[in-house]
Write a protein that holds these residues in place. Structure first.
Motif, short mmCIF file in Angstrom:
data_model
loop_
_atom_site.label_atom_id
_atom_site.label_comp_id
_atom_site.label_asym_id
_atom_site.label_seq_id
_atom_site.Cartn_x
_atom_site.Cartn_y
_atom_site.Cartn_z
N UNK A 121 0.72 17.01 1.73
CA UNK A 121 1.61 18.04 2.07
C UNK A 121 2.74 17.86 1.55
N UNK A 122 3.86 18.97 1.46
CA UNK A 122 5.16 18.92 0.99
C UNK A 122 6.07 17.82 1.83
N UNK A 123 5.68 17.74 2.89
CA UNK A 123 6.70 16.77 3.84
C UNK A 123 6.20 15.24 3.42
N UNK A 124 5.15 14.89 2.80
CA UNK A 124 4.85 13.40 2.71
C UNK A 124 5.94 12.58 2.35
N UNK A 125 6.33 13.34 0.97
CA UNK A 125 7.34 12.02 0.50
C UNK A 125 8.77 11.85 1.27
N UNK B 264 0.86 -1.11 0.07
CA UNK B 264 -0.06 -0.07 -0.04
C UNK B 264 0.79 1.26 0.32
N UNK B 265 2.17 1.13 0.83
CA UNK B 265 2.53 2.32 0.88
C UNK B 265 3.47 2.54 -0.70
N UNK B 266 3.99 1.58 -1.03
CA UNK B 266 4.70 1.83 -2.33
C UNK B 266 3.79 2.10 -3.33
N UNK B 267 2.61 1.61 -3.50
CA UNK B 267 1.55 2.18 -4.25
C UNK B 267 1.28 3.30 -4.56
N UNK B 268 1.20 4.07 -3.23
CA UNK B 268 1.03 5.32 -2.85
C UNK B 268 2.22 6.04 -3.51
N UNK B 269 3.45 5.64 -3.03
CA UNK B 269 4.80 6.30 -3.53
C UNK B 269 4.94 6.49 -4.91
N UNK C 73 -0.50 15.45 7.86
CA UNK C 73 -0.08 15.97 6.35
C UNK C 73 -1.45 15.61 5.43
N UNK C 74 -2.11 14.54 5.68
CA UNK C 74 -3.15 13.86 4.83
C UNK C 74 -4.65 14.50 5.25
N UNK C 75 -4.81 14.99 6.43
CA UNK C 75 -5.82 15.10 7.19
C UNK C 75 -7.10 15.79 6.27
N UNK C 76 -6.59 16.80 5.45
CA UNK C 76 -7.60 17.52 4.56
C UNK C 76 -7.84 16.78 3.19
N UNK D 251 3.52 10.97 -10.02
CA UNK D 251 2.69 11.50 -11.11
C UNK D 251 1.98 12.44 -10.69
N UNK D 252 2.27 13.09 -9.57
CA UNK D 252 1.27 14.44 -9.17
C UNK D 252 0.46 14.25 -8.01
N UNK D 253 -0.78 14.43 -7.90
CA UNK D 253 -1.67 14.40 -6.73
C UNK D 253 -2.20 12.95 -6.75
N UNK D 254 -1.74 12.09 -6.15
CA UNK D 254 -2.25 10.62 -6.11
C UNK D 254 -3.46 10.79 -5.17
N UNK D 255 -4.29 9.54 -5.17
CA UNK D 255 -5.21 9.33 -4.38
C UNK D 255 -4.62 8.94 -3.06
N UNK D 256 -4.91 9.35 -1.94
CA UNK D 256 -4.33 8.81 -0.68
C UNK D 256 -4.71 7.62 0.11
N UNK D 257 -5.96 7.08 -0.69
CA UNK D 257 -6.66 6.00 -0.13
C UNK D 257 -5.52 4.65 0.21
#
Length: 157
Positions: free
Chosen positions: A96-100, A20-25, A89-92, A30-36
């Protein structure tokens, strides 16, 4: 195929969380991914830590594995802090910029942590857990949730 052991189920969860972490990473580049996928992975990691600390670690300590469990608890605390920061960082719903950087830190923690559990602690589960405890842990692995407000042992006041 036989019934999965508790150790196998816990290791499978490691792989699912990592996936799941790798999928999001991967989507992050590619831009603004789905945080799901990340939200599901972090919730699964919190639940995984809960199951280990509440149901697996006490009998492992009683069996004499005090120092390995101590190390795992300390590492859980380090990961929990990263999970809290990711949640903030994902609350809203935005990333956020610090996520990576947080993801990189979490992946490094997991890459060092998981093999220790898999090689040192998990092989002991069949010997230290009673049949009833194995059944309860299997049920929790399938459908359990982290209790509201539960915090890993290393961060309790």
């Amino acid at each position: 195929m036989g019934i999965e052991t508790v150790a196998e189920a816990l290791e499978r969860e490691h792989h699912e969380i990592d996936g799941g972490i790798e999928t999001f990473s991967a989507a992050l580049t590619g831009g603004a991914p789905d945080p799901g996928p990340l939200t599901r992975a972090t919730a699964a990691l919190r639940r995984h830590i809960y199951l280990e600390e509440e149901f697996l670690f006490p009998p492992l300590r009683a069996a004499g594995l005090v120092m390995p469990v101590f190390v795992m608890v300390r590492e859980h605390g380090e990961m929990w802090k990263i999970l809290d920061a990711l949640d903030d960082e994902l609350r809203d719903g935005a990333v956020g910029a610090s996520v990576p950087g947080l993801l990189r830190d979490l992946q490094e923690q997991l890459a060092a942590h998981n093999p220790k559990e898999e090689q040192i602690l998990y092989p002991q589960t069949e010997q230290v857990l009673s049949p009833a405890a194995k059944g309860e842990l299997r049920e929790l692995l399938e459908a359990g949730r982290t209790p509201a407000g539960w915090v890993c042992e290393a961060l309790r006041s």
